[in-house]
Design a protein around this motif. Structure first.
Motif, mmCIF file in Angstrom:
data_model
loop_
_atom_site.group_PDB
_atom_site.id
_atom_site.type_symbol
_atom_site.label_atom_id
_atom_site.label_comp_id
_atom_site.label_asym_id
_atom_site.label_seq_id
_atom_site.Cartn_x
_atom_site.Cartn_y
_atom_site.Cartn_z
ATOM 1 N N LEU A 580 7.765 -3.346 -40.882
ATOM 2 C CA LEU A 580 7.830 -3.754 -39.479
ATOM 3 C C LEU A 580 9.218 -3.512 -38.898
ATOM 4 O O LEU A 580 10.233 -3.880 -39.483
ATOM 5 C CB LEU A 580 7.457 -5.232 -39.349
ATOM 6 N N GLY A 581 9.258 -2.904 -37.742
ATOM 7 C CA GLY A 581 10.511 -2.560 -37.085
ATOM 8 C C GLY A 581 11.036 -1.190 -37.452
ATOM 9 O O GLY A 581 12.054 -0.752 -36.895
ATOM 10 N N LYS A 582 10.357 -0.480 -38.380
ATOM 11 C CA LYS A 582 10.838 0.821 -38.840
ATOM 12 C C LYS A 582 9.854 1.962 -38.544
ATOM 13 O O LYS A 582 10.101 3.102 -38.938
ATOM 14 C CB LYS A 582 11.122 0.773 -40.345
ATOM 15 N N LEU A 583 8.743 1.637 -37.883
ATOM 16 C CA LEU A 583 7.713 2.622 -37.574
ATOM 17 C C LEU A 583 7.501 2.701 -36.066
ATOM 18 O O LEU A 583 7.977 1.859 -35.304
ATOM 19 C CB LEU A 583 6.396 2.254 -38.267
ATOM 20 N N ASP A 584 6.765 3.726 -35.647
ATOM 21 C CA ASP A 584 6.396 3.835 -34.236
ATOM 22 C C ASP A 584 5.568 2.632 -33.805
ATOM 23 O O ASP A 584 4.841 2.032 -34.618
ATOM 24 C CB ASP A 584 5.550 5.087 -34.001
ATOM 25 N N THR A 585 5.674 2.306 -32.522
ATOM 26 C CA THR A 585 4.734 1.360 -31.902
ATOM 27 C C THR A 585 3.983 2.116 -30.810
ATOM 28 O O THR A 585 4.229 3.306 -30.554
ATOM 29 C CB THR A 585 5.477 0.165 -31.291
ATOM 30 N N HIS A 586 3.068 1.426 -30.140
ATOM 31 C CA HIS A 586 2.333 2.073 -29.060
ATOM 32 C C HIS A 586 3.262 2.521 -27.932
ATOM 33 O O HIS A 586 2.963 3.491 -27.233
ATOM 34 C CB HIS A 586 1.277 1.112 -28.488
ATOM 35 N N HIS A 588 6.925 2.928 -28.282
ATOM 36 C CA HIS A 588 8.177 3.581 -28.643
ATOM 37 C C HIS A 588 8.049 4.303 -29.979
ATOM 38 O O HIS A 588 7.317 3.851 -30.874
ATOM 39 C CB HIS A 588 9.305 2.543 -28.764
ATOM 40 N N THR A 589 8.781 5.400 -30.106
ATOM 41 C CA THR A 589 8.896 6.029 -31.416
ATOM 42 C C THR A 589 9.781 5.158 -32.308
ATOM 43 O O THR A 589 10.497 4.269 -31.831
ATOM 44 C CB THR A 589 9.537 7.424 -31.302
ATOM 45 N N ALA A 590 9.755 5.440 -33.598
ATOM 46 C CA ALA A 590 10.586 4.670 -34.520
ATOM 47 C C ALA A 590 12.061 4.792 -34.153
ATOM 48 O O ALA A 590 12.816 3.811 -34.214
ATOM 49 C CB ALA A 590 10.345 5.142 -35.951
ATOM 50 N N ALA A 591 12.489 5.987 -33.750
ATOM 51 C CA ALA A 591 13.894 6.188 -33.384
ATOM 52 C C ALA A 591 14.239 5.401 -32.127
ATOM 53 O O ALA A 591 15.301 4.773 -32.038
ATOM 54 C CB ALA A 591 14.176 7.665 -33.186
ATOM 55 N N GLU A 592 13.363 5.436 -31.131
ATOM 56 C CA GLU A 592 13.607 4.681 -29.898
ATOM 57 C C GLU A 592 13.649 3.185 -30.177
ATOM 58 O O GLU A 592 14.518 2.459 -29.663
ATOM 59 C CB GLU A 592 12.517 4.985 -28.862
ATOM 60 N N LEU A 593 12.702 2.723 -30.983
ATOM 61 C CA LEU A 593 12.642 1.303 -31.308
ATOM 62 C C LEU A 593 13.896 0.867 -32.060
ATOM 63 O O LEU A 593 14.472 -0.195 -31.785
ATOM 64 C CB LEU A 593 11.398 1.013 -32.145
ATOM 65 N N ASP A 594 14.337 1.683 -32.992
ATOM 66 C CA ASP A 594 15.532 1.356 -33.767
ATOM 67 C C ASP A 594 16.740 1.191 -32.848
ATOM 68 O O ASP A 594 17.522 0.247 -32.989
ATOM 69 C CB ASP A 594 15.779 2.470 -34.788
ATOM 70 N N THR A 595 16.904 2.096 -31.900
ATOM 71 C CA THR A 595 18.028 2.012 -30.971
ATOM 72 C C THR A 595 17.899 0.793 -30.064
ATOM 73 O O THR A 595 18.888 0.090 -29.804
ATOM 74 C CB THR A 595 18.108 3.294 -30.128
ATOM 75 N N LEU A 596 16.691 0.520 -29.588
ATOM 76 C CA LEU A 596 16.466 -0.646 -28.728
ATOM 77 C C LEU A 596 16.802 -1.943 -29.458
ATOM 78 O O LEU A 596 17.452 -2.834 -28.899
ATOM 79 C CB LEU A 596 15.000 -0.690 -28.273
ATOM 80 N N ILE A 597 16.373 -2.055 -30.688
ATOM 81 C CA ILE A 597 16.633 -3.277 -31.454
ATOM 82 C C ILE A 597 18.127 -3.462 -31.670
ATOM 83 O O ILE A 597 18.676 -4.546 -31.459
ATOM 84 C CB ILE A 597 15.875 -3.235 -32.797
ATOM 85 N N GLU A 598 18.812 -2.405 -32.074
ATOM 86 C CA GLU A 598 20.239 -2.560 -32.354
ATOM 87 C C GLU A 598 21.027 -2.830 -31.077
ATOM 88 O O GLU A 598 22.007 -3.578 -31.084
ATOM 89 C CB GLU A 598 20.789 -1.327 -33.061
ATOM 90 N N ALA A 599 20.602 -2.255 -29.970
ATOM 91 C CA ALA A 599 21.325 -2.441 -28.713
ATOM 92 C C ALA A 599 21.124 -3.823 -28.133
ATOM 93 O O ALA A 599 21.999 -4.333 -27.409
ATOM 94 C CB ALA A 599 20.895 -1.379 -27.699
ATOM 95 N N ASN A 600 19.989 -4.454 -28.438
ATOM 96 C CA ASN A 600 19.638 -5.688 -27.744
ATOM 97 C C ASN A 600 19.496 -6.906 -28.642
ATOM 98 O O ASN A 600 19.608 -8.034 -28.162
ATOM 99 C CB ASN A 600 18.323 -5.486 -26.975
ATOM 100 N N LEU A 601 19.239 -6.697 -29.911
ATOM 101 C CA LEU A 601 19.088 -7.813 -30.843
ATOM 102 C C LEU A 601 20.216 -7.757 -31.859
ATOM 103 O O LEU A 601 20.407 -6.739 -32.543
ATOM 104 C CB LEU A 601 17.737 -7.755 -31.558
ATOM 105 N N GLY A 602 20.937 -8.827 -32.004
ATOM 106 C CA GLY A 602 21.985 -8.857 -33.012
ATOM 107 C C GLY A 602 21.429 -8.763 -34.410
ATOM 108 O O GLY A 602 22.074 -8.250 -35.326
ATOM 109 N N SER A 603 20.215 -9.265 -34.597
ATOM 110 C CA SER A 603 19.551 -9.148 -35.891
ATOM 111 C C SER A 603 18.054 -9.198 -35.667
ATOM 112 O O SER A 603 17.564 -9.813 -34.719
ATOM 113 C CB SER A 603 19.979 -10.266 -36.849
ATOM 114 N N PHE A 604 17.329 -8.518 -36.534
ATOM 115 C CA PHE A 604 15.864 -8.569 -36.528
ATOM 116 C C PHE A 604 15.392 -8.335 -37.945
ATOM 117 O O PHE A 604 15.821 -7.384 -38.613
ATOM 118 C CB PHE A 604 15.260 -7.508 -35.607
#
Length: 972
Positions: A580-586, A588-604
């Motif tokens: 979870l958090g390392k694959l595509d979602t409906h 975002h791609t995995a790369a987009e999701l990874d960048t979004l999480i790091e930019a907005n969540l201090g930890s997940f």
């Protein structure tokens, strides 16, 4: 709040110290004052702020000149008694009797540090007094057997027996250098810095440690452990006049040994050695390759900070551009990168684990070609911004894994060790951080990457090649040759010295010497910290909010019940939380999701956590899938939406990516088996009695590891079915019927969270669902698992409720654990047995567990465990001893924790059904403990050998030498 500004002025004279500088330091929420001690040449940095978790550290520059690990051995040895405190191990006495929040010593590649921390000023000064006398006036000069105990010595049980070596540091480093990554790092460093101190293993290479002589050891101490070669850091809310008077008195008594100059620490001219291959007796899957790039010196603080951010942007996740290129190249099972700072010349280390044969030069080519493309085309700005955001979060959270004062002392030495003018260089980051943020898009990071990798003339490549055999067998063969060359008189002398060492180790300290040690009394203990209050809020699901000052960080934990999951499906839930958090979602791609999480969540993160019912802890089990996230307060809207997207919308179609992620997890588990085998062995013992512990084996222990290996071996056949099951599990687990939440954050943020989150998009069944989880009945076994190592980890445990003399958990057990750990096991397993560590744990179940760490043998340790009950039954501490154990136990309960850890502790108590005030009840029981209440626990310990489980994790040769009747299985 106290005002620490302008307390001292440059030029002020203060109890033998001269104030050199004074400056505000917002990064520590206080001021930095630098003082010199002209009489000795010592230097002092006071980081003055309102923190009552105060700290002191004294550090010495100790660059090694060989691989004997002499500075590591000295780090251990100086804490084995001193002129003022002539007991065998004052360090252990302090662990038993003080209110310390940190007490240790640390060997680095070029320095040795002795940090202590406490919330009590008198206790801090007690710790400082013992440590200063230890480093300046150690007993090692007139007790040669300290060297034998902590360093190395020969052992020979009879003239016909094999010759062996033993020693605490020797065994510690046998364990450390059984880890392929540690060996790889040692050789990369050796190749990068062939003409400097960094060419040597500061911890000690087991093959070189036995070449160290007592005379060389004493000479090394005399040349380095002097105040002119020292730097001290004081931290926190302290009376600086009182503390400088305290230090001046002790500094003025320094012994002048007229020993000569310390070892030099030179800079290395750039080198580009030919690729090297080193061999290690380890499993074939442990092949690895490392390449290091030296990119400057310690003096460019902003460059080091930029390199840290750049490395995260390049390699921080599977979707980071350089890591993705390396993974796609198929060079091995996993790749990673590390910033190696805290050195005169920092470097970055790239590593491929589970390396394919002959990929070393290809690894370097992919790194340098990809970096060249990124320099030419420009680094992805969104990834750099995300890495900057992550760095900002980390700085605000300020959770460094140590008390702040200890961590800041370490950071200060990253610059101060190399220049007297740089005591605060590495404590300052706000201006550098602002400059880097402002320079985004201006090519600053591209220029750094070009210097660091693409056009770098200082780098080295090393391949670690696994070979058959064991280091233990080679050592035995080498020692057999040594024995052949010894005369009968020499063999007799070895046996006599071994007996004399054992006798000295076993002899008790004189009561009058013990009485010299400073100690606190129960009267010195303040009231314990109050537990945070909590409240519930109106929300779609049960929501507990904790009133904790989080420094405007929001923490959110979602707990999903796993009762809808069957026993055989639990390993797949572990697979799920890994993905979870390392694959595509409906969306975002995995790369987009990874960048979004790091930019907005201090930890997940997502993980499985299992709770039991306090009323029946062995037979109840309440597993949860936990979704944990945190953000800065201003990003609470993303906290409310991104985790929910991951849970509801993850796609499980990319089977190649899934296999790569699971392979990385397998590699990480294998590494933990070698480095933290005691944790594995303890949990395996507990699984013989507790359904909670047994379930953990199914989701994270040996059973899960074996499941994972089989899954990956059959991936082509099982991929499709596995992905379908993962989708099904998401549908069953992420339901609105079985979720609750906890929250801590800035005022008003929980309401903002729910306004954005709504119902998190979770469906409800609307009707009762039958529980599918049935946990088998635990059964204790005596077993061993072999791994490539020259040491072992030995655990033995039982459930207190199931023994012939059943026991329940209360505060007396915590006092008993301290007494057993530091009064019995330390001396028996560590000092006499040579293990690096040993201890005893009693959980609230209660589960009683012994463990050893980096242990040279199995059976002697089990025999010592078996005698622990007799020892406790005969325990006759003095009133001061008992009071010391109580004080140190309460101190552990009262130790300050960071907001996230405090919140998690409260969640654990709540989900286990602990009544309000339970910790205070345990604390009161500790304070009320007596010799009789502790000794009353002895019959339970006496029952453990017959009724308990045993688990050993260690080298095959060591396990094979055991006669403990263990069922042996190969793990790696």
């Amino acid at each position: 709040m106290a005002d620490f500004s302008n307390l001292l002025t440059p030029g002020d004279q203060l109890n033998g110290f001269t104030v050199v500088s004074a400056e505000p330091l917002p990064e520590v929420e206080g001021w930095a004052y630098v003082l010199d001690h002209p009489a000795t040449g010592a230097q002092l940095l006071w980081l003055a702020n309102a923190d009552d978790n105060r700290a002191y550290a004294i550090s010495f520059k100790t660059p090694p000149a060989d691989d004997t690990g002499v500075f590591h051995i000295l780090e251990h040895s100086v804490l084995d008694g001193s002129d003022k405190y002539p007991v065998k191990e004052p360090f252990v006495n302090l662990l038993k009797t003080s209110m310390q929040t940190f007490l240790n010593a640390l060997t680095f590649p070029d320095k040795t540090m002795y940090p202590v921390a406490s919330t009590n000023v008198q206790d801090l000064e007690n710790l400082m007094d013992v440590y200063l006398d230890a480093v300046l006036h150690p007993a090692l000069y007139h007790r040669e057997r300290i060297f034998e105990q902590e360093g190395w010595h020969y052992e020979l049980e009879s003239a016909e027996a094999p010759l062996t070596t033993n020693g605490v540091v020797l065994n510690e480093m046998k364990g450390a250098l059984s880890d392929p990554e540690d060996v790889l790092f040692m050789h990369v460093k050796r190749r990068l810095f062939p003409d400097t101190a960094y060419a040597f293993e500061s911890g000690g290479n087991p093959s070189a440690i036995p070449t160290l002589t007592y005379e060389g050891y004493c000479d090394t101490h005399a040349r380095h452990y002097n105040l002119a070669n020292s730097k001290s850091v004081l931290y926190g809310d302290l009376d600086i006049r009182r503390e400088t008077a305290f230090l001046n008195e002790r500094f003025s008594n320094e012994t002048d040994r007229n020993a000569g100059a310390p070892n030099v620490l030179d800079l290395q001219a750039p080198v580009r050695p030919e690729p090297a291959t080193v061999q290690l007796a380890t499993a074939p899957e442990n092949a690895c390759v490392g390449i290091g790039y030296v990119f400057g010196t310690w003096a460019d603080r902003e460059q080091v900070l930029a390199a840290d951010i750049l490395l995260d942007a390049l390699m921080g996740s599977n979707e980071a551009p350089l890591k993705r290129a390396l993974l796609d190249a198929g060079l091995g099972d996993d790749v990673s990168a590390y910033l190696m700072d805290g050195l005169a010349q920092p470097f970055v280390l790239f590593e491929v684990r589970g390396a394919q044969p002959g990929v070393g030069e290809r690894f370097q080519q992919v790194i340098e070609a990809t970096c060249a493309e990124l320099v030419a085309d420009g680094l992805p700005v969104d990834r750099l911004e995300a890495s900057l955001a992550q760095a900002e979060f980390n700085l605000r959270e300020n959770d460094m894994g140590y008390p702040d004062g200890v961590a800041y002392a370490m950071m200060a030495m990253n610059g101060w060790l190399y220049s007297d003018d740089a005591p605060t260089l590495y404590l300052k980051y706000e201006d550098d951080f602002r400059d880097l943020s402002d320079s985004m898009g201006l090519g600053v990071f591209e220029k750094l990457l070009d210097r660091m990798v693409v056009h770098n003339d200082h780098h080295a490549l090393v391949t670690l090649e696994p070979v058959e055999g064991t280091g233990t067998a080679q050592e035995a063969a080498d020692l057999a040759k040594v024995k052949e060359a010894l005369t009968d008189e020499q063999l007799t002398a070895i046996m006599a010295e071994q007996a004399a060492l054992k006798a000295e180790q076993a002899a008790p300290d004189r009561p009058e010497d013990v009485a010299r040690l400073p100690h606190l009394t129960v009267a010195d203990i303040d009231d314990g910290p109050s537990e945070p209050t909590s409240r519930t809020v109106d929300a779609p699901y049960p929501c507990t909010v904790y009133d904790i000052d989080t420094h405007r960080i929001d923490y959110c934990y979602l707990y999903f019940d796993l009762r809808r999951v069957g026993w055989a499906e639990l390993p797949y839930v572990s697979v799920l939380v890994t993905l979870l958090g390392k694959l595509d979602t409906h969306r975002h791609t995995a790369a987009e999701l990874d960048t979004l999480i790091e930019a907005n969540l201090g930890s997940f993160s997502t993980f499985i956590e299992t709770y039991n019912d306090a009323d029946d802890p062995l037979n109840t089990v309440k597993p949860k899938l936990v979704v944990a996230a945190a953000s800065l307060s201003e990003k609470v809207d993303m906290l409310a939406t991104l985790p929910a997207e991951v849970c509801r919308e993850t796609l499980f179609g990319d089977t190649d990516r899934i296999k790569a992620i699971l392979t990385q997890q397998r590699v990480a588990l294998e590494q933990s088996f070698v480095n933290a085998g005691h944790t594995l062995a303890m949990s395996r013992c507990c699984a013989g009695f507790s359904k909670t512990a047994l379930l953990s084996q199914q989701t994270s222990g040996i059973d899960y590891y074996r499941f994972l290996v089989k899954l990956l071996d059959r991936w082509d056949r099982r991929a499709t079915g596995t992905c379908e099951l993962l989708r099904n599990l998401c549908g069953r687990i992420f339901k609105g019927d079985d979720v609750e939440m906890s929250f801590a954050g800035a005022p008003g943020d929980v309401e903002r969270y729910w306004q954005v989150a709504g119902d998190l998009g979770l469906e409800r069944d609307g009707h009762a669902t039958k529980d599918q989880l049935e946990v088998p009945t635990p059964r204790p076994v005596k077993e061993a698992f072999t791994v490539p190592s020259q040491v072992c980890y030995v655990a033995e445990g039982a459930a207190g409720q199931l023994l012939t003399h059943p026991t329940v958990y209360d505060g007396s057990w915590l006092v008993a654990a301290k007494a057993l750990g530091y009064g019995y096991l330390w001396n028996e397993v560590r000092v006499l047995g040579g293990a690096y560590g040993a201890g005893f744990s009693c959980s609230s179940a209660p589960l009683l567990t012994y463990y050893s760490y980096r242990d040279p043998a199995v059976d002697p340790t089990l025999e010592r465990y078996a005698r622990a009950g007799q020892w406790l039954e005969a325990w006759t501490p003095t009133d001061e001893d008992l009071e010391g154990y109580i004080v140190s136990t309460v101190a552990a309960l009262d130790a300050p924790v960071k907001p996230r850890a405090l919140m998690r502790r409260q969640d654990t108590l709540r989900l286990a059904g602990r009544p309000a005030g339970w910790r205070q009840t345990i604390r009161a029981q500790v304070l009320a403990a007596t010799v009789d209440s502790v000794r009353a626990l002895a019959p339970s310990l006496a029952d453990v050998p017959a009724a308990g489980a045993v688990c050993v994790v260690g080298g095959a040769d060591i396990v094979a030498a055991s006669n403990a009747g263990l069922t042996v299985q190969e793990l790696l």
